[in-house]
Design an enzyme around this catalytic site. Structure first.
Site, PDB file in Angstrom:
ATOM      1  N   GLY A  72       0.822  -1.200   0.000  1.00 22.60           N
ATOM      2  CA  GLY A  72       0.000   0.000   0.000  1.00 22.60           C
ATOM      3  C   GLY A  72       0.859   1.253   0.000  1.00 22.60           C
ATOM      4  N   ILE A 149      -1.550  -9.896  -4.424  1.00 26.54           N
ATOM      5  CA  ILE A 149      -1.733 -10.559  -3.127  1.00 26.54           C
ATOM      6  C   ILE A 149      -2.972 -11.434  -3.150  1.00 26.54           C
ATOM      7  CG2 ILE A 149      -2.269 -10.160  -0.687  1.00 26.54           C
ATOM      8  CD1 ILE A 149      -0.358  -7.799  -0.755  1.00 26.54           C
ATOM      9  N   ASP A 252      -5.991  -8.674  10.607  1.00 27.01           N
ATOM     10  CA  ASP A 252      -4.577  -8.333  10.757  1.00 27.01           C
ATOM     11  C   ASP A 252      -4.394  -6.820  10.811  1.00 27.01           C
ATOM     12  OD1 ASP A 252      -1.764  -8.937  10.890  1.00 27.01           O
ATOM     13  OD2 ASP A 252      -1.604  -8.191   8.832  1.00 27.01           O
ATOM     14  N   HIS A 276      -1.008  -6.475  12.624  1.00 28.40           N
ATOM     15  CA  HIS A 276      -0.478  -6.040  11.319  1.00 28.40           C
ATOM     16  C   HIS A 276       0.828  -6.780  11.024  1.00 28.40           C
ATOM     17  CE1 HIS A 276      -0.675  -2.481   8.297  1.00 28.40           C
ATOM     18  NE2 HIS A 276      -0.167  -3.557   7.725  1.00 28.40           N
ATOM     19  N   GLY A 278       1.228  -9.161   8.568  1.00 23.15           N
ATOM     20  CA  GLY A 278       1.220  -9.820   7.266  1.00 23.15           C
ATOM     21  C   GLY A 278       2.531  -9.744   6.518  1.00 23.15           C
TER      22      GLY A 278
END
Length: 314
Positions: A72, A149, A252, A276, A278
């Site tokens: 992102g 993803i 997550d 978070h 991942g």
């Protein structure tokens, strides 16, 4: 080329960097390694507190490329207004697919098979046997945000004998595994899914996408998995569904994030929360280095860059 390149990884730890640029190591420290005005290629520090990565941007008057090490780019886009026209923003497509897809499967399996209950029972020294639990096999999985993803998540779902995977992206297209539906078809697709996975970027179109209406269309007993960004989900609407017992969730990412102590999401029924996690795994660094070597060789040789998300002033 004599312009500066700012890297959050020490340059002597990256094999294959092209000769020419002056490499500066900066990973978000208070002191800059050189004058930001001389930076031509800026690699944003990874997983730093809000505002750290954009801090030098107003002074980067010569920058040509801003490169994130995250999939992102929403955390840096606010700082782009300070930059001249023509600056390319690139993301880290190819770096996080394996790690994020792994965690997605872990969250799905943990939630369906009741792993958190087993861990809590282990802490109590209690054998929590008896009863049937949902399996991932034969479940219909809907992936909202079918980029690289999302595709990596499907690759890992297939061996689990899931029912057909349903793919959704901003617009309709074909993929190697089958059709990708547009976002406009979500209302009709949601009632079919046993598991809904969010892997979409955070944009104005996806902020608050998972609102009360979205959740109401999910079937009773369905699982919502968010490995995208917290603000994609309306937290208040999700809490309402969790507290009713109609839906479960594995998150997550959250809104707010980090999730503060005492927030009701921590203790909502049917929820699994990971912090978070991942992207940051042992798979990150080698993939990040390969991306940077490839991109910087392209930059030095004036070849087209990969993963260009936008160009300022365009």
């Amino acid at each position: 080329m004599t312009a500066d390149v700012w890297l959050p990884i020490p340059p002597d730890e990256i094999e294959g960097l092209p000769e020419g640029p002056a490499y500066r190591h900066w990973d978000g420290e208070d002191t800059y390694p050189a004058d930001p005005a001389d930076c031509a290629y800026y690699v944003v520090p990874y997983m730093k507190p809000s505002g750290v990565g954009v801090r030098p941007l107003p002074e980067m008057r010569s920058v040509q490329v801003v490169q994130t090490l995250s999939a992102g780019t929403d955390h840096v886009e606010a700082g782009l207004k300070h930059l001249p026209a023509g600056v390319r923003l690139c993301n880290a497509r190819g770096v996080h697919e394996a790690s994020t897809a792994e965690l997605t499967l872990a969250l799905i399996l943990a939630s369906l098979r009741g792993i958190p209950d087993f861990v809590r029972a282990q802490d109590r020294g209690e054998w929590l046997g008896g009863g049937f639990r949902p399996a991932l096999a034969d479940r219909t999985v809907l992936i909202v945000g079918y980029g690289s993803i999302g595709a990596a998540i499907e690759d890992r779902l297939v061996p689990f004998e899931v029912a057909p995977v349903v793919r959704v992206a901003r617009s309709a297209r074909a993929s190697e595994r089958g059709p990708v539906h547009p976002l406009t078809e979500l209302p009709a697709l949601l009632p079919q899914a046993d598991v809904v996975v969010l892997s979409t970027p955070l944009t104005e179109a996806t902020r608050g996408l998972v609102d009360a209406e979205f959740l109401a269309r999910m079937k009773d007993g369905a699982l919502l998995v968010n490995v995208a960004r917290g603000p994609v989900v309306d937290t208040k609407a999700l809490l309402t569904e969790l507290e009713s017992g109609r839906l479960t969730a594995a998150l997550d990412v959250t809104d707010p994030e980090p999730l503060p102590q005492g927030h009701p999401l921590w203790h909502a029924p049917g929820i699994v929360v990971s912090p978070h996690a991942g992207g940051p795994t042992s798979a990150f660094l080698p993939r990040a280095k390969r991306l940077l070597v490839d991109q910087l060789n392209r930059f030095v040789n004036r070849e087209p860059l990969r993963n260009v998300i936008l160009t300022t002033g365009a």
